[in-house]
Design an enzyme around this catalytic site. Sequence first.
Site, PDB file in Angstrom:
ATOM      1  N   TYR A 191      12.814  63.865  81.194  1.00 61.68           N
ATOM      2  CA  TYR A 191      12.882  63.301  82.543  1.00 61.68           C
ATOM      3  C   TYR A 191      12.436  64.373  83.540  1.00 61.68           C
ATOM      4  O   TYR A 191      13.168  65.322  83.828  1.00 61.68           O
ATOM      5  CB  TYR A 191      14.292  62.837  82.883  1.00 61.68           C
ATOM      6  CG  TYR A 191      14.792  61.663  82.067  1.00 61.68           C
ATOM      7  CD1 TYR A 191      13.943  60.905  81.273  1.00 61.68           C
ATOM      8  CD2 TYR A 191      16.140  61.307  82.094  1.00 61.68           C
ATOM      9  CE1 TYR A 191      14.402  59.836  80.524  1.00 61.68           C
ATOM     10  CE2 TYR A 191      16.614  60.231  81.351  1.00 61.68           C
ATOM     11  CZ  TYR A 191      15.751  59.506  80.567  1.00 61.68           C
ATOM     12  OH  TYR A 191      16.219  58.454  79.829  1.00 61.68           O
ATOM     13  N   HIS A 217      15.732  60.468  71.083  1.00 61.19           N
ATOM     14  CA  HIS A 217      15.130  59.615  72.112  1.00 61.19           C
ATOM     15  C   HIS A 217      14.213  58.552  71.516  1.00 61.19           C
ATOM     16  O   HIS A 217      14.185  57.412  71.976  1.00 61.19           O
ATOM     17  CB  HIS A 217      14.359  60.487  73.102  1.00 61.19           C
ATOM     18  CG  HIS A 217      14.235  59.892  74.463  1.00 61.19           C
ATOM     19  ND1 HIS A 217      13.963  60.639  75.582  1.00 61.19           N
ATOM     20  CD2 HIS A 217      14.351  58.621  74.911  1.00 61.19           C
ATOM     21  CE1 HIS A 217      13.916  59.850  76.651  1.00 61.19           C
ATOM     22  NE2 HIS A 217      14.140  58.623  76.262  1.00 61.19           N
ATOM     23  N   SER A 238      18.043  50.330  82.343  1.00 60.31           N
ATOM     24  CA  SER A 238      17.373  49.325  83.183  1.00 60.31           C
ATOM     25  C   SER A 238      18.202  48.047  83.302  1.00 60.31           C
ATOM     26  O   SER A 238      17.693  46.942  83.115  1.00 60.31           O
ATOM     27  CB  SER A 238      15.979  49.009  82.641  1.00 60.31           C
ATOM     28  OG  SER A 238      15.156  50.148  82.664  1.00 60.31           O
ATOM     29  N   PRO A 239      19.499  48.163  83.630  1.00 63.96           N
ATOM     30  CA  PRO A 239      20.367  46.981  83.651  1.00 63.96           C
ATOM     31  C   PRO A 239      20.094  46.028  84.810  1.00 63.96           C
ATOM     32  O   PRO A 239      20.572  44.892  84.788  1.00 63.96           O
ATOM     33  CB  PRO A 239      21.772  47.585  83.761  1.00 63.96           C
ATOM     34  CG  PRO A 239      21.566  48.874  84.476  1.00 63.96           C
ATOM     35  CD  PRO A 239      20.252  49.393  83.967  1.00 63.96           C
ATOM     36  N   ARG A 288      14.739  47.162  86.560  1.00 66.56           N
ATOM     37  CA  ARG A 288      13.884  48.072  87.325  1.00 66.56           C
ATOM     38  C   ARG A 288      13.741  47.609  88.779  1.00 66.56           C
ATOM     39  O   ARG A 288      12.642  47.569  89.321  1.00 66.56           O
ATOM     40  CB  ARG A 288      12.526  48.237  86.645  1.00 66.56           C
ATOM     41  CG  ARG A 288      12.655  48.660  85.173  1.00 66.56           C
ATOM     42  CD  ARG A 288      11.311  48.894  84.511  1.00 66.56           C
ATOM     43  NE  ARG A 288      11.431  48.981  83.075  1.00 66.56           N
ATOM     44  CZ  ARG A 288      11.770  50.084  82.392  1.00 66.56           C
ATOM     45  NH1 ARG A 288      12.038  51.186  83.034  1.00 66.56           N
ATOM     46  NH2 ARG A 288      11.837  50.059  81.068  1.00 66.56           N
TER      47      ARG A 288
END
Length: 330
Positions: free
Chosen positions: A54, A124, A203-204, A207
Amino acid sequence: MRQIRLGGTEVSCIGVGAMSFSDFYGPTTEENSFAILDAARELGVSHVDTSNVYGMGRSETAIGQYLRDRPGARDAFHVATKAGITRDADGNRAFDNSPAHLEAELDGSLSRMGIECVDLFYVHRRDAAVPIEEVAGTLGRLVEAGKCRSVGFSEIAPASLRRAHAVHPVAAVQSEYSLATRAPELGLVQACAELGTALVAFSPVFRSMLTDTPVTPERLGALSFLSGNPRFQEPNYSANRQQVERFRALAAGMGVPTAALAIAWLLHRGAHVLPIPGTRSVAHFRELVAGTEIRLTQDDMARIEEVLPVGWAHGDRYSDAQWIGPERFS
């Protein structure tokens, strides 16, 4: 704040998705990331979920600086990070699940965050060339070495989870899960519940689509991931915006923010489901956390399903290039 079991400890039922501590969804600052973490502590949100990639370490560096600047903050957070995504000799995206790579990357993460051990360390992305049993064994040895307390995987299929769990307990599986992405219900939600594994939902709120301020066409051009994602390309983008208006109207009628209702729905899917929304806005973060306080009835769930039935989202969740790595299952 309701707690859920993750590995050998209890954590808040919602977490901080720290991809937003990099510029992935737009420019941010370290001070802004600190404000989100301050709000998390105030609201009782204890899980922070980051990765070595990230911002190429930027997210972890921000977390590390926050922990150094605020004595005692480490005890307030359950910190998770990931490794396994890398680049090949030609600069193309690749995956490496070898013991040497995972340990070296974890060491780098620990250094950036200024801590001796992470609470949760995920792979990941799976390297298909390495049997997942071997990877689970590698992760188990990292636990024995004291570099992580529990382990997990991101974007794996239920069958892979079972194989890994047979070698070493898998504390968490991270997967995209929301009202727009229901694929985890095809076995992953169930397998996680059976094995005592937390399902960490990234991403609940689709987005930003399942909020009161969805991403605009003007902003999409500056966001490379979204502009290349089928669900945010025309005609899918406009179709999805139109469909979500019905959900937004439902939330307004219930007197709650749209994002809060999306989080409440997700928490209703299982006591082991842990959403990790990311945001650069403290006000929006508070809306997301407000979803933990909403108790939905069966009638509420039915109304939500009526406006956003399974399969409503237009477009695949990833492009062909974005699908390289995640395991598909049905």
